[in-house]
Scaffold this motif. Sequence first.
Motif, mmCIF file in Angstrom:
data_model
loop_
_atom_site.group_PDB
_atom_site.id
_atom_site.type_symbol
_atom_site.label_atom_id
_atom_site.label_comp_id
_atom_site.label_asym_id
_atom_site.label_seq_id
_atom_site.Cartn_x
_atom_site.Cartn_y
_atom_site.Cartn_z
ATOM 1 N N ALA A 91 1.319 -0.711 -0.120
ATOM 2 C CA ALA A 91 0.000 0.041 0.530
ATOM 3 C C ALA A 91 0.554 1.218 -0.198
ATOM 4 C CB ALA A 91 -0.973 -0.017 1.005
ATOM 5 N N LEU A 92 2.011 1.259 0.403
ATOM 6 C CA LEU A 92 2.894 2.185 0.523
ATOM 7 C C LEU A 92 3.303 2.653 -0.080
ATOM 8 C CD1 LEU A 92 4.729 2.887 4.310
ATOM 9 C CD2 LEU A 92 3.045 4.157 3.919
ATOM 10 N N VAL A 93 3.986 1.384 -1.339
ATOM 11 C CA VAL A 93 4.489 1.841 -2.541
ATOM 12 C C VAL A 93 4.075 2.229 -3.632
ATOM 13 C CG1 VAL A 93 5.797 0.242 -4.477
ATOM 14 C CG2 VAL A 93 6.200 -0.692 -1.500
ATOM 15 N N ARG A 94 1.899 1.918 -3.224
ATOM 16 C CA ARG A 94 1.847 2.149 -4.505
ATOM 17 C C ARG A 94 1.633 3.842 -4.113
ATOM 18 N NH1 ARG A 94 -1.579 -1.262 -3.503
ATOM 19 N NH2 ARG A 94 -2.785 -0.453 -1.998
ATOM 20 N N ALA A 95 0.714 3.628 -3.165
ATOM 21 C CA ALA A 95 0.744 5.555 -2.721
ATOM 22 C C ALA A 95 2.544 5.751 -2.956
ATOM 23 C CB ALA A 95 0.596 5.847 -1.192
ATOM 24 N N PHE A 96 3.226 5.711 -2.815
ATOM 25 C CA PHE A 96 4.256 6.542 -3.254
ATOM 26 C C PHE A 96 4.694 6.855 -5.083
ATOM 27 C CE2 PHE A 96 6.551 6.053 0.661
ATOM 28 C CZ PHE A 96 7.573 7.141 0.668
ATOM 29 N N THR A 97 4.288 5.803 -5.280
ATOM 30 C CA THR A 97 3.922 6.287 -6.781
ATOM 31 C C THR A 97 2.881 6.490 -7.484
ATOM 32 O OG1 THR A 97 3.207 3.579 -6.602
ATOM 33 C CG2 THR A 97 5.661 4.003 -6.927
ATOM 34 N N GLN A 119 4.237 0.507 12.455
ATOM 35 C CA GLN A 119 2.814 0.658 12.491
ATOM 36 C C GLN A 119 1.743 1.873 11.988
ATOM 37 O OE1 GLN A 119 0.449 -1.854 10.276
ATOM 38 N NE2 GLN A 119 2.107 -2.871 9.522
ATOM 39 N N GLY A 120 2.440 2.583 13.525
ATOM 40 C CA GLY A 120 1.944 3.624 13.387
ATOM 41 C C GLY A 120 3.316 3.930 13.182
ATOM 42 N N VAL A 121 4.098 4.264 12.415
ATOM 43 C CA VAL A 121 4.630 5.005 11.484
ATOM 44 C C VAL A 121 4.127 4.596 10.111
ATOM 45 C CG1 VAL A 121 7.093 5.661 9.981
ATOM 46 C CG2 VAL A 121 7.017 5.241 13.140
ATOM 47 N N LEU A 122 3.498 3.602 9.712
ATOM 48 C CA LEU A 122 3.404 3.109 8.093
ATOM 49 C C LEU A 122 2.240 4.093 8.362
ATOM 50 C CD1 LEU A 122 4.110 -0.316 7.833
ATOM 51 C CD2 LEU A 122 5.811 2.037 7.665
ATOM 52 N N ARG A 123 0.858 3.996 9.294
ATOM 53 C CA ARG A 123 0.236 5.109 9.260
ATOM 54 C C ARG A 123 0.287 6.480 8.896
ATOM 55 N NH1 ARG A 123 -1.312 0.437 13.045
ATOM 56 N NH2 ARG A 123 -0.628 2.333 15.305
ATOM 57 N N GLN A 124 0.736 6.912 10.070
ATOM 58 C CA GLN A 124 1.279 9.135 10.037
ATOM 59 C C GLN A 124 1.590 8.903 8.272
ATOM 60 O OE1 GLN A 124 3.717 10.336 12.736
ATOM 61 N NE2 GLN A 124 2.246 9.576 14.087
ATOM 62 N N MET A 125 2.688 7.758 7.500
ATOM 63 C CA MET A 125 3.424 7.819 6.043
ATOM 64 C C MET A 125 1.884 7.798 5.179
ATOM 65 S SD MET A 125 6.578 5.527 4.491
ATOM 66 C CE MET A 125 7.856 5.876 6.382
ATOM 67 N N LEU A 126 1.479 6.226 5.474
ATOM 68 C CA LEU A 126 0.198 6.910 4.694
ATOM 69 C C LEU A 126 -0.937 8.040 4.615
ATOM 70 C CD1 LEU A 126 -0.703 4.476 2.481
ATOM 71 C CD2 LEU A 126 -2.426 3.764 4.286
ATOM 72 N N ALA A 127 -1.199 8.817 6.049
ATOM 73 C CA ALA A 127 -2.140 9.825 6.129
ATOM 74 C C ALA A 127 -0.993 10.970 4.806
ATOM 75 C CB ALA A 127 -2.072 10.087 7.041
ATOM 76 N N ILE A 128 0.153 10.747 4.937
ATOM 77 C CA ILE A 128 1.352 11.858 4.334
ATOM 78 C C ILE A 128 0.430 11.823 3.047
ATOM 79 C CG2 ILE A 128 3.174 12.753 3.679
ATOM 80 C CD1 ILE A 128 3.634 11.675 6.415
ATOM 81 N N LEU A 129 0.572 10.536 2.310
ATOM 82 C CA LEU A 129 0.503 10.339 0.909
ATOM 83 C C LEU A 129 -0.549 10.369 0.507
ATOM 84 C CD1 LEU A 129 3.348 6.853 1.117
ATOM 85 C CD2 LEU A 129 3.277 9.393 -0.036
#
Length: 310
Positions: free
Chosen positions: A94-100, A227-237
């Motif tokens: 999900a993060l990779v998809r959001a980054f791209t 997982q908390g850092v990843l949740r914040q990262m996804l909110a940013i992306l």
Amino acid sequence: MPSRPRRSTPDAPDVAVSGELFAPVGKGVELCYQTFGDPDDEPLLLVMGLGGPMTWWDPELCSMLAARGFYVIRYDNRDTGRSSRVGGRVGRAALVRAFTGGRSRPPYTLDDMAEDAFGLLDHLGVESAHVAGVSMGGMIVQTMAIAKPTRVRSLTSIMSTTGKRTVGWQHPSLLPSLLANRGAGREAYVKASAALWKLIGSPGFPQTDEEVRARAEETYDRGVTPQGVLRQMLAILNQPNRGPRLKSVRVPTLVVHGLADRMVHVSGGRATAAAVPGAELLLIDGMGHDLPRDLFETFATGIRRTADRA
């Protein structure tokens, strides 16, 4: 109000400092916070960035701000430090998809995190405050100024961006470090964190290895949730482009950005300042994506100057 010890620094000889306290802010979220200075002074809310506990707002800087007439409030965002953890698992795909450029539904949004901040002000009985945020925290305070403008007295956005994809990008060389699995345990976290700060810190104001390691150790000991850092990262992306809405902001605004920032390109700061009518843009040579001690006076003076415009 509990009794507060006094903290002395050369710039703040006798500043009251609270212990760490907790505030329920709604939807099952409780924030850990701390205050510096006199509650009768002008409230100043400090909002930290991705994965950063409130201790990244150095006590020396907080005391300097309190000595300039602010009642300083710093806190751990949700999923950080001693504040509440929020459910919702985020996978690397999900993060990779959001980054791209793809979209994934985040467990929460920057709007939710802005509501956390308002909830903390409510808990403290503060109707409106000066706000300052770093990186993700800058995105949060921008969102606060857009969502509830009467509650924001002045705005300082530091090394942040508008959410527009074509500005404020990360240097491509950072992506492997941001997405890498850091491994389990304190030492693995400290080693990976120190390596990242070496990449994104201020080349013009370098920190010693001991300082970088000490911050990483303190961060881990306060409580780190990958997982908390990843949740914040996804909110940013998944944040929207706030550029058009920032044009409605009428409070005094300061935008600070380092010219050597590899985590959020300086174009993000320039775009933020261009979007907010009358904003001051302060670009600092040699500053990366951190708050160097050598610049504390610059930050404190800038925040005070911006508040005085209100």
